[in-house]
Design an enzyme around this catalytic site. Sequence first.
Site, PDB file in Angstrom:
ATOM      1  N   GLN A  15       0.832  -1.199   0.000  1.00 51.80           N
ATOM      2  CA  GLN A  15       0.000   0.000   0.000  1.00 51.80           C
ATOM      3  C   GLN A  15       0.866   1.248   0.000  1.00 51.80           C
ATOM      4  OE1 GLN A  15      -2.256   1.244   3.577  1.00 51.80           O
ATOM      5  NE2 GLN A  15      -4.074   1.168   2.287  1.00 51.80           N
ATOM      6  N   GLY A  16       0.662   2.137  -0.966  1.00 50.11           N
ATOM      7  CA  GLY A  16       1.387   3.397  -1.041  1.00 50.11           C
ATOM      8  C   GLY A  16       0.478   4.558  -0.700  1.00 50.11           C
ATOM      9  N   SER A  39       0.518   6.265   3.027  1.00 53.54           N
ATOM     10  CA  SER A  39       1.145   7.163   4.003  1.00 53.54           C
ATOM     11  C   SER A  39       2.430   7.780   3.469  1.00 53.54           C
ATOM     12  CB  SER A  39       1.458   6.393   5.299  1.00 53.54           C
ATOM     13  OG  SER A  39       0.281   5.928   5.905  1.00 53.54           O
ATOM     14  N   GLU A  57     -10.246  -2.409   4.881  1.00 54.53           N
ATOM     15  CA  GLU A  57      -9.186  -2.673   5.853  1.00 54.53           C
ATOM     16  C   GLU A  57      -9.709  -2.629   7.272  1.00 54.53           C
ATOM     17  OE1 GLU A  57      -4.688  -1.110   6.521  1.00 54.53           O
ATOM     18  OE2 GLU A  57      -6.205   0.439   6.439  1.00 54.53           O
ATOM     19  N   ASN A  79      -5.363   4.839  16.790  1.00 55.84           N
ATOM     20  CA  ASN A  79      -6.535   4.799  17.660  1.00 55.84           C
ATOM     21  C   ASN A  79      -7.242   6.150  17.680  1.00 55.84           C
ATOM     22  OD1 ASN A  79      -5.930   2.176  18.230  1.00 55.84           O
ATOM     23  ND2 ASN A  79      -5.272   2.526  20.340  1.00 55.84           N
ATOM     24  N   GLU A  80      -6.463   7.236  17.649  1.00 56.99           N
ATOM     25  CA  GLU A  80      -7.060   8.569  17.664  1.00 56.99           C
ATOM     26  C   GLU A  80      -7.911   8.808  16.414  1.00 56.99           C
ATOM     27  OE1 GLU A  80      -3.879   8.245  20.470  1.00 56.99           O
ATOM     28  OE2 GLU A  80      -3.892   7.863  18.306  1.00 56.99           O
TER      29      GLU A  80
END
Length: 392
Positions: free
Chosen positions: A126-127, A129, A244, A374-375
């Site tokens: 996966q590209g 981030s 996901e 999580n945020e």
Amino acid sequence: MDLHYSEADREFRARARAWLTANVPDAPRPAHGPAAAQFDRDWQRKLFDHGWAGIAWPQEFGGLGLSGLQQVIWYEELARANAPHHINTMYVALMHAGPTLIARGTTEQKAFHLPRILNGDALWCQGFSEPNAGSDLAALKARGVIDGDSIVVNGAKMWTTDAQHADFQELLIRTGPDSERHKGLTWIICDMTTPGIEIKPIRTMMQDDHVNMVFYDDVRIPLSNVVGEVDKGWSTALATLSFERGLGFIGDQLELYERVCRAIELAENTLLENGQRAIECGSIAQRLASIKADTIAIRSMTLADIAETDRTGEPGPKGSMMKLMVTSTHKALSEVVGEIMGWDFLEFNGDRAAHPWTYDYLWSWVFSISGGTNEIQREITADRVLGLPKGR
């Protein structure tokens, strides 16, 4: 969703259990590197050859088209058999790229890529981030410029899992001139052998090169590789992320129960420094009981999530709630196991098979970041599930 097991469901469980009992590899998966990637390809090929590949994929695309309840049964039996973990180098291909192509891809893209994913021939990464666009994905800067029938890409991607083993990449870039945030993005299939791609591994605390920096220097990708529409890739990316955060973590959600059972067995057979069996320690027993109750709740939430996906065709934002609960439960279990094992828990040489509990503890920290921190999961839940007003 009908939660009663039919005769067909019971027959399916028996068939799955018998096959897994006979076919789960005897040798453990290599810890990392090309050998681990090949192990994953071989396991996926075995699933394909024996008719067990693509359990959630529609039959028209080579999958089994199983009902939601039968998917749960399959993952429960995988965990029971201690089969190869579904989060491996095949994960992005099976849980991200494949479902995204089924939902948004062209006929040609589906015909070429889906069979290669199912039979284990194609690994994906996966590209998404970037160094300054992780949790805030809409801040990405990697740019693509349309030149004839190609898009020329320049920039960098960060935390690219298993890029060094991948054949293809789901790549999100900015193609709209002077665009900002969610506008002007494009989701495109990148062949990882294309000239101009440089991969630099990043050593992790798990003593592997699981993640990477990827640099793009005038990488030319055909326009026919765009999934969805040029400049409208945010919608496609949201579909990918929904898979996901929803169905992509079913294995983790259901495997937690088996981990708790193994942790309870460990507590029954481990003596603490005072000579007391760990299970006889009130605080340990209470925490294990609470975690086991949480895993039962997670299973119920998993069933509800699958039922929603069956109705709508795509997972909804409630998957963020699921991921948040799985992450916290995973971490809580690892911490109580660490207390049970004592100093032995700290021994780790990078080999998951030799030190499974320690590896799971380290992975619990990765899990709280990967797929959205999580945020971010809390923000999605507040915004898209609860409808709360946005904070200033």
